[in-house]
Design a protein around this motif. Structure first.
Motif, PDB file in Angstrom:
ATOM      1  N   SER A   1      10.038  58.680 -33.438  1.00 46.29           N
ATOM      2  CA  SER A   1       8.825  57.914 -33.139  1.00 46.29           C
ATOM      3  C   SER A   1       7.727  58.822 -32.609  1.00 46.29           C
ATOM      4  O   SER A   1       6.551  58.669 -32.968  1.00 46.29           O
ATOM      5  CB  SER A   1       9.150  56.834 -32.109  1.00 46.29           C
ATOM      6  OG  SER A   1      10.207  56.015 -32.551  1.00 46.29           O
TER       7      SER A   1
ATOM      8  N   GLN B   1       6.086  60.645 -35.458  1.00 48.84           N
ATOM      9  CA  GLN B   1       5.233  59.774 -36.263  1.00 48.84           C
ATOM     10  C   GLN B   1       3.899  59.475 -35.576  1.00 48.84           C
ATOM     11  O   GLN B   1       2.904  59.188 -36.240  1.00 48.84           O
ATOM     12  CB  GLN B   1       5.953  58.463 -36.547  1.00 48.84           C
ATOM     13  CG  GLN B   1       7.201  58.613 -37.400  1.00 48.84           C
ATOM     14  CD  GLN B   1       7.892  57.293 -37.613  1.00 48.84           C
ATOM     15  OE1 GLN B   1       7.255  56.264 -37.867  1.00 48.84           O
ATOM     16  NE2 GLN B   1       9.212  57.293 -37.500  1.00 48.84           N
ATOM     17  N   SER B   2       3.867  59.558 -34.265  1.00 45.96           N
ATOM     18  CA  SER B   2       2.648  59.193 -33.539  1.00 45.96           C
ATOM     19  C   SER B   2       1.492  60.152 -33.820  1.00 45.96           C
ATOM     20  O   SER B   2       0.345  59.843 -33.501  1.00 45.96           O
ATOM     21  CB  SER B   2       2.936  59.159 -32.034  1.00 45.96           C
ATOM     22  OG  SER B   2       3.200  60.469 -31.539  1.00 45.96           O
ATOM     23  N   ARG B   3       1.764  61.321 -34.448  1.00 43.86           N
ATOM     24  CA  ARG B   3       0.713  62.285 -34.749  1.00 43.86           C
ATOM     25  C   ARG B   3       0.117  62.077 -36.134  1.00 43.86           C
ATOM     26  O   ARG B   3      -0.829  62.780 -36.515  1.00 43.86           O
ATOM     27  CB  ARG B   3       1.258  63.718 -34.654  1.00 43.86           C
ATOM     28  CG  ARG B   3       2.538  63.948 -35.395  1.00 43.86           C
ATOM     29  CD  ARG B   3       3.011  65.389 -35.332  1.00 43.86           C
ATOM     30  NE  ARG B   3       2.100  66.252 -36.043  1.00 43.86           N
ATOM     31  CZ  ARG B   3       2.118  66.435 -37.359  1.00 43.86           C
ATOM     32  NH1 ARG B   3       3.015  65.797 -38.103  1.00 43.86           N
ATOM     33  NH2 ARG B   3       1.261  67.240 -37.929  1.00 43.86           N
TER      34      ARG B   3
ATOM     35  N   LEU C   1       2.047  54.033 -35.214  1.00 44.09           N
ATOM     36  CA  LEU C   1       2.163  54.601 -33.874  1.00 44.09           C
ATOM     37  C   LEU C   1       1.031  55.567 -33.541  1.00 44.09           C
ATOM     38  O   LEU C   1       0.935  56.023 -32.405  1.00 44.09           O
ATOM     39  CB  LEU C   1       3.509  55.329 -33.728  1.00 44.09           C
ATOM     40  CG  LEU C   1       4.764  54.475 -33.909  1.00 44.09           C
ATOM     41  CD1 LEU C   1       6.005  55.333 -33.772  1.00 44.09           C
ATOM     42  CD2 LEU C   1       4.780  53.336 -32.891  1.00 44.09           C
ATOM     43  N   HIS C   2       0.199  55.897 -34.533  1.00 43.52           N
ATOM     44  CA  HIS C   2      -0.886  56.851 -34.287  1.00 43.52           C
ATOM     45  C   HIS C   2      -2.008  56.174 -33.496  1.00 43.52           C
ATOM     46  O   HIS C   2      -2.604  55.202 -33.950  1.00 43.52           O
ATOM     47  CB  HIS C   2      -1.429  57.375 -35.618  1.00 43.52           C
ATOM     48  CG  HIS C   2      -2.563  58.344 -35.460  1.00 43.52           C
ATOM     49  ND1 HIS C   2      -2.387  59.624 -34.988  1.00 43.52           N
ATOM     50  CD2 HIS C   2      -3.900  58.211 -35.695  1.00 43.52           C
ATOM     51  CE1 HIS C   2      -3.540  60.251 -34.957  1.00 43.52           C
ATOM     52  NE2 HIS C   2      -4.482  59.407 -35.370  1.00 43.52           N
ATOM     53  N   ASN C   3      -2.282  56.742 -32.325  1.00 45.08           N
ATOM     54  CA  ASN C   3      -3.303  56.159 -31.447  1.00 45.08           C
ATOM     55  C   ASN C   3      -3.090  54.659 -31.277  1.00 45.08           C
ATOM     56  O   ASN C   3      -4.050  53.884 -31.179  1.00 45.08           O
ATOM     57  CB  ASN C   3      -4.708  56.430 -31.986  1.00 45.08           C
ATOM     58  CG  ASN C   3      -5.043  57.913 -31.935  1.00 45.08           C
ATOM     59  OD1 ASN C   3      -4.501  58.662 -31.116  1.00 45.08           O
ATOM     60  ND2 ASN C   3      -5.933  58.340 -32.812  1.00 45.08           N
TER      61      ASN C   3
ATOM     62  N   GLU D   1      10.796  50.942 -31.292  1.00 44.56           N
ATOM     63  CA  GLU D   1       9.624  51.619 -31.848  1.00 44.56           C
ATOM     64  C   GLU D   1       8.454  50.655 -32.007  1.00 44.56           C
ATOM     65  O   GLU D   1       7.436  50.769 -31.328  1.00 44.56           O
ATOM     66  CB  GLU D   1       9.977  52.264 -33.191  1.00 44.56           C
ATOM     67  CG  GLU D   1       8.802  53.045 -33.778  1.00 44.56           C
ATOM     68  CD  GLU D   1       9.191  53.856 -34.981  1.00 44.56           C
ATOM     69  OE1 GLU D   1       8.778  53.481 -36.100  1.00 44.56           O
ATOM     70  OE2 GLU D   1       9.900  54.870 -34.811  1.00 44.56           O
TER      71      GLU D   1
ATOM     72  N   LEU E   1      -0.482  54.597 -26.666  1.00 43.10           N
ATOM     73  CA  LEU E   1       0.722  55.404 -26.770  1.00 43.10           C
ATOM     74  C   LEU E   1       0.419  56.856 -27.138  1.00 43.10           C
ATOM     75  O   LEU E   1       1.289  57.579 -27.603  1.00 43.10           O
ATOM     76  CB  LEU E   1       1.658  54.810 -27.833  1.00 43.10           C
ATOM     77  CG  LEU E   1       2.094  53.354 -27.602  1.00 43.10           C
ATOM     78  CD1 LEU E   1       2.952  52.874 -28.757  1.00 43.10           C
ATOM     79  CD2 LEU E   1       2.852  53.236 -26.291  1.00 43.10           C
ATOM     80  N   SER E   2      -0.810  57.280 -26.924  1.00 45.27           N
ATOM     81  CA  SER E   2      -1.210  58.638 -27.306  1.00 45.27           C
ATOM     82  C   SER E   2      -0.437  59.709 -26.532  1.00 45.27           C
ATOM     83  O   SER E   2      -0.351  60.857 -26.969  1.00 45.27           O
ATOM     84  CB  SER E   2      -2.708  58.833 -27.093  1.00 45.27           C
ATOM     85  OG  SER E   2      -3.050  58.605 -25.735  1.00 45.27           O
TER      86      SER E   2
ATOM     87  N   LYS F   1       2.566  62.100 -28.283  1.00 42.44           N
ATOM     88  CA  LYS F   1       2.452  63.162 -29.287  1.00 42.44           C
ATOM     89  C   LYS F   1       3.203  64.409 -28.836  1.00 42.44           C
ATOM     90  O   LYS F   1       2.981  64.928 -27.745  1.00 42.44           O
ATOM     91  CB  LYS F   1       0.982  63.483 -29.538  1.00 42.44           C
ATOM     92  CG  LYS F   1       0.240  62.357 -30.253  1.00 42.44           C
ATOM     93  CD  LYS F   1      -1.202  62.732 -30.543  1.00 42.44           C
ATOM     94  CE  LYS F   1      -1.920  61.579 -31.236  1.00 42.44           C
ATOM     95  NZ  LYS F   1      -3.341  61.899 -31.507  1.00 42.44           N
TER      96      LYS F   1
END
Length: 767
Positions: free
Chosen positions: A338, A341-343, A349-351, A537, A549-550, A553
């Motif tokens: 997870s 993936q946030s990047r 999940l990005h920003n 997630e 959720l930043s 990263k």
């Protein structure tokens, strides 16, 4: 003179070994003379000449076994031959490069991945990224816009500009005979050996075919051969340490090692070859008493910098570029954590912002913390008869999917009707309902499909109605009773209330009935491992406030490590596709079975990857012949027979140059016998390059030994006849089998009127 002295010495001491020693090296001394140490007829001068030669080699720490030899004067000019090799190689590889105008074999993968780079879309592959990056760059530079879908083999390219990617691979593949020519020339100093090698590779239908399509293999082999050539060139510079050419070839060796590893992990084999050569080189330096420890340290540090630190830096740089370019969400997201993936832009999940703590009534996805462990998943399909209870399958799925969604309920189904839902805490007993099928996550004492000591996990009940086997206790790893479950950040385990086991992703791939997804079990072994740990997630609950959720990263080194773990596990788990041929390593040297690149029936454009049988069987025979020749030479020398200057030269080439190539062949072939993953015919091609170079040296020395049978000029005539016969045989076999590479239509090989009629020499060939 030397013989008389040996006899005298033996009479004085009775040491017969001295006689053998002197007889063996008397010719060697004459062979190793350089212009600065002319041969002398008297003992003292000859000994001085040898000492000077030995001291020179020892002082420079050379591992270049052939640096003092020069080519035979009667050999044709190397530049003319090199231009000829260059022209023939490029013309055979670039001919009909746009045919067929549809997707062939693995172009569906690597062409698609090239498109992903152009579109900056993240994907997952089991190989490092350099090869695909270069394919994407070649397509971009030649006008391809990255819009062709590459769905399946046979899809027409239509107006899409695909030729640039094929041409790029073909150009790199065209350098292979050129590199092989130069390597053999450096190792043997015989133009004829180099020319035999280049001829075998130029007119090998397998090498042509594998170079003409959008594949990683020509890129990988380019870097492998470039690394070997650079290593051999570096060895030849050992008598001039720390000069500009010495540094150039050292650096180029390191660059090409990074390139080989950056395309496929098979590049580790050539790294091992260069490593063994370097260890031997340093060992010789260490034994040179004329070098100070400071000098040896300089040599050691130079090699550490050029062959370890530089390749490592370049390899890591390739991944850095890879992560920067592929910054958009794509089909590879689900293979990674997870946090990874946030990047990715476009990933949910990005920003992202979502409720911070898990609550009853929420819709969630549950991801296993094992790398490539997958999302908790279910679908309408049932376990087959004989596999536990015939209930709904529960698996772990590596991709994002609607069937990954679950609803969180209390054990008694009494959800709070207030505006603020109750939060799930450590120790709570919950029920997870699959959103699509409305069946509950369930376990019982039936054994799991693959991990027999674990219990089966199924979907059971309907519309939330089930039994006590649907109840799971939430446990926050490292938490205490009452602790809240943090989305994405809490490591959670689900303990089955009825059996006491823990929800577990085994990592094993289910058979076809399970859609080749990952097995989910309930493990009676309660030790905390990533397989039994999960995180929440996705979390949807409109009644709760969202937070950013930043902060999730990860750093570069974290994503670099995770990428390698995922690649290695993915590589080891590869399985053959339906109706796709896979083979065993013993099949490869005998050319037992090829690969169908394009077409099946007589109306289709057919391309078949198969090595030129004459070339491949000649390579196989030459391996045995080489071992016999080395054994004969070794026994001859051991028994103290004098071989003469010419024979000593040949024996040196056989045992040193040929030995290096034999080692290269073994390192690129033998490891496949230990691999558990699926293997294919094309995996042998790097080893085939070394085998062909060894064939060139072996056959050339064999033909040069005709004077053992006949006297000049008859021996020279026999040598020329042998060389011309070999050339004619290779050219004629290419004439017979070239349709395999350049494509064919019409009747199949076993039908009358086929262009390949009568050429199906083995039943296992499928053209």
């Amino acid at each position: 003179m030397a013989k008389e002295e040996c006899i005298t010495q033996r009479n004085k001491t009775g040491d017969t070994s001295t006689l053998r020693y002197r007889k063996t090296f008397a010719t060697s001394e004459r062979t190793l003379q350089t212009p600065s140490t002319p041969v002398s007829k008297d003992k003292g001068s000859q000994t001085a000449g040898r000492s000077s030669e030995d001291d020179t080699q020892s002082l420079n720490g050379t591992s270049a076994q052939f640096s003092n030899r020069r080519g035979v004067s009667k050999e044709p000019p190397s530049k003319v031959l090199l231009v000829l090799v260059f022209g023939l190689s490029f013309s055979t590889r670039l001919y009909k490069i746009t045919e067929p105008p549809h997707v062939c074999w693995d172009e569906t993968h690597f062409g698609k991945m090239g498109s992903y780079y152009i579109n900056r879309t993240f994907f997952f592959d089991v190989h490092p990224p350099l090869g695909k990056m270069l394919i994407g760059l070649a397509g971009y530079m030649t006008g391809y816009d990255g819009t062709f879908p590459f769905i399946k083999p046979g899809d027409k390219y239509e107006l899409h500009n695909y030729w640039g990617m094929r041409a790029f691979c073909a150009v790199l593949g065209s350098f292979l005979p050129v590199f092989a020519y130069l390597i053999v020339l450096e190792l043997s100093r015989f133009h004829t050996a180099a020319l035999i090698t280049a001829t075998l590779l130029i007119f090998d239908t397998g090498c042509i075919t594998i170079s003409q399509y959008i594949l990683l293999d020509p890129i990988l082999m380019f870097f492998i051969m470039a690394a070997v050539l650079s290593m051999v060139k570096f060895n030849q510079q050992q008598h001039r340490p720390f000069t500009a050419p010495w540094w150039l070839w050292l650096v180029l060796t390191g660059v090409n090692l990074a390139g080989a590893l950056g395309v496929k992990f098979v590049g580790l084999f050539v790294i091992l070859l260069v490593g063994l050569n370097t260890v031997w080189d340093l060992w010789r330096l260490l034994g040179d008493l004329r070098l100070s420890l400071v000098d040896i340290a300089k040599h050691f540090l130079a090699r550490v910098g050029g062959l370890i630190l530089l390749p490592l830096f370049l390899y890591v740089t390739v991944f850095a570029i890879h992560f920067v370019v592929l910054n958009k969400s794509g089909p590879g997201d689900g293979f990674f954590s997870s946090a990874f993936q946030s990047r990715l832009i476009g990933n949910n999940l990005h920003n992202a912002s979502m409720p911070e703590y898990l609550a009853y009534g929420s819709t969630i996805t549950v991801k296993n913390l094992r790398i490539a462990g997958g999302y908790l998943h279910s679908h309408w399909h049932l376990y087959p008869e004989g596999v536990g209870a015939k209930q709904q399958q529960v698996t772990a799925y590596l991709h994002k999917d609607y069937n990954n969604l679950w609803l969180v309920h209390r054990q008694d189904n009494n959800e709070s009707q207030s505006e603020t839902p109750d939060l799930v805490r450590h120790g709570d007993i919950i029920r997870l309902e699959h959103k699509e099928t409305t069946r509950n996550l369930h376990s019982h004492l039936h054994e799991a499909p693959l991990t027999k000591k674990h219990f089966q996990v199924t979907g059971y009940g309907i519309n939330g109605t089930g039994d006590t086997n649907d109840l799971w206790q939430v446990e926050v790893c490292g938490g205490r009773k009452g602790d809240l479950v943090k989305v994405l950040r809490s490591k959670v385990r689900f303990l089955h209330r009825a059996t006491g086991c823990v929800l577990y992703s085994s990592g094993k791939i289910l058979p076809k009935w399970g859609w080749e997804q990952v097995e989910v079990t309930c493990s009676p072994y309660l030790k905390e491992t990533p397989n039994s740990q999960w995180n929440i997630e996705d979390h949807i609950n409109p009644k709760l406030p969202n937070i950013s959720l930043s902060v999730l990263k990860p750093h570069f080194l974290e994503i670099l490590l995770e990428s390698h773990i995922v690649m290695i596990r993915g590589n080891s788990g590869l399985k053959p596709k339906d109706n796709e041929m896979n083979s065993k390593p013993w099949h490869w040297p005998i050319n037992f079975q090829g690969l169908r690149f394009s077409g099946v029936n007589e109306t289709e454009y057919r391309v078949y990857l198969l090595g030129n049988p004459v070339v491949w069987w000649l390579n196989l025979a030459s391996l045995g012949l080489y071992l016999i020749m080395v054994a004969v030479v070794s026994i001859t020398l051991q028994r103290g027979f004098s071989l003469g200057q010419k024979r000593m030269e040949h024996s040196r080439v056989l045992m040193r140059g040929g030995g290096l190539l034999l080692l290269g062949w073994l390192l690129h072939y033998a490891p496949f016998y230990t691999m558990g993953r699926v293997l294919y015919y094309h995996h042998y091609f790097p080893a085939m390059l070394f085998s062909t170079m060894l064939t060139g040296i072996t056959l050339d020395i064999l033909l040069k030994s005709t004077d053992l049978l006949l006297r000049p000029p008859y021996s020279d005539w026999l040598q020329r006849v042998g060389q011309l016969g070999l050339l004619f045989t290779v050219l004629y076999s290419f004439y017979l089998f070239y349709p395999l590479s350049y494509g064919m239509t019409g009747p199949l090989a076993h039908e009358p009127g086929s262009t390949m009629a009568g050429l199906k020499w083995m039943d296992s060939w499928e053209f």
